[in-house]
Design a protein around this motif. Structure first.
Motif, PDB file in Angstrom:
ATOM      1  N   ARG A 135     -12.273   4.015  -2.808  1.00 20.42           N
ATOM      2  CA  ARG A 135     -12.194   2.700  -3.466  1.00 20.42           C
ATOM      3  C   ARG A 135     -12.570   1.565  -2.522  1.00 20.42           C
ATOM      4  N   VAL A 136     -12.180   1.674  -1.253  1.00 27.19           N
ATOM      5  CA  VAL A 136     -12.464   0.590  -0.314  1.00 27.19           C
ATOM      6  C   VAL A 136     -13.782   0.787   0.436  1.00 27.19           C
ATOM      7  N   LEU A 196      -8.060   3.956   6.958  1.00 27.95           N
ATOM      8  CA  LEU A 196      -7.499   3.021   5.986  1.00 27.95           C
ATOM      9  C   LEU A 196      -6.744   1.889   6.674  1.00 27.95           C
ATOM     10  N   ALA A 238       0.810  -1.210   0.000  1.00 24.79           N
ATOM     11  CA  ALA A 238       0.000   0.000   0.000  1.00 24.79           C
ATOM     12  C   ALA A 238       0.844   1.262   0.000  1.00 24.79           C
ATOM     13  N   GLU A 250      -9.127   9.190  -2.256  1.00 27.58           N
ATOM     14  CA  GLU A 250      -9.427   8.281  -3.372  1.00 27.58           C
ATOM     15  C   GLU A 250      -9.309   6.825  -2.948  1.00 27.58           C
ATOM     16  N   ARG A 251      -8.290   6.518  -2.172  1.00 29.74           N
ATOM     17  CA  ARG A 251      -8.120   5.143  -1.686  1.00 29.74           C
ATOM     18  C   ARG A 251      -9.272   4.766  -0.755  1.00 29.74           C
ATOM     19  N   TYR A 258       1.311   5.743   3.949  1.00 28.34           N
ATOM     20  CA  TYR A 258       0.196   6.684   3.921  1.00 28.34           C
ATOM     21  C   TYR A 258       0.633   8.106   4.247  1.00 28.34           C
ATOM     22  N   GLN A 262      -5.079  11.779  -2.381  1.00 32.63           N
ATOM     23  CA  GLN A 262      -4.750  10.379  -2.664  1.00 32.63           C
ATOM     24  C   GLN A 262      -5.371   9.456  -1.622  1.00 32.63           C
ATOM     25  N   LEU A 263      -5.293   9.855  -0.366  1.00 33.65           N
ATOM     26  CA  LEU A 263      -5.892   9.064   0.707  1.00 33.65           C
ATOM     27  C   LEU A 263      -7.411   8.990   0.541  1.00 33.65           C
TER      28      LEU A 263
END
Length: 85
Positions: free
Chosen positions: A64-65, A82, A47, A60-61, A50, A57-58
């Protein structure tokens, strides 16, 4: 009574004892049962760091999850969410 969707109860319980969420523990335990523990362990850590990522970016991640409440989170809160997902 064991959950029939969990393929490696021992790994699942150990992860839960360490504080992993039910979803994360199940995902790792089932991958370990399918591919072998050493294979899953070698895959870990991809990953990235972070802290080196931007808030966007965080976000977006987290999107996604499927982390709820992400739009109101600070960078530190996104990192925590995360890591605990």
């Amino acid at each position: 009574m064991p959950d029939p969707s969990i393929k490696d109860e021992k790994t699942y319980e150990a992860l839960r004892d360490e504080g992993a969420s039910k979803e994360k523990a199940a995902r790792i335990a089932n991958a370990a049962a399918r591919d072998g523990r050493s294979t899953v362990g070698e895959r870990g850590g991809e990953a990235g760091n972070y802290e080196d990522m931007t808030k966007d970016q965080l976000y977006e991640r987290a999107q996604r999850v499927g982390i709820d409440g992400r739009s109101d989170m600070s960078k530190d809160e996104l990192i925590t969410a995360l890591r605990n997902h």
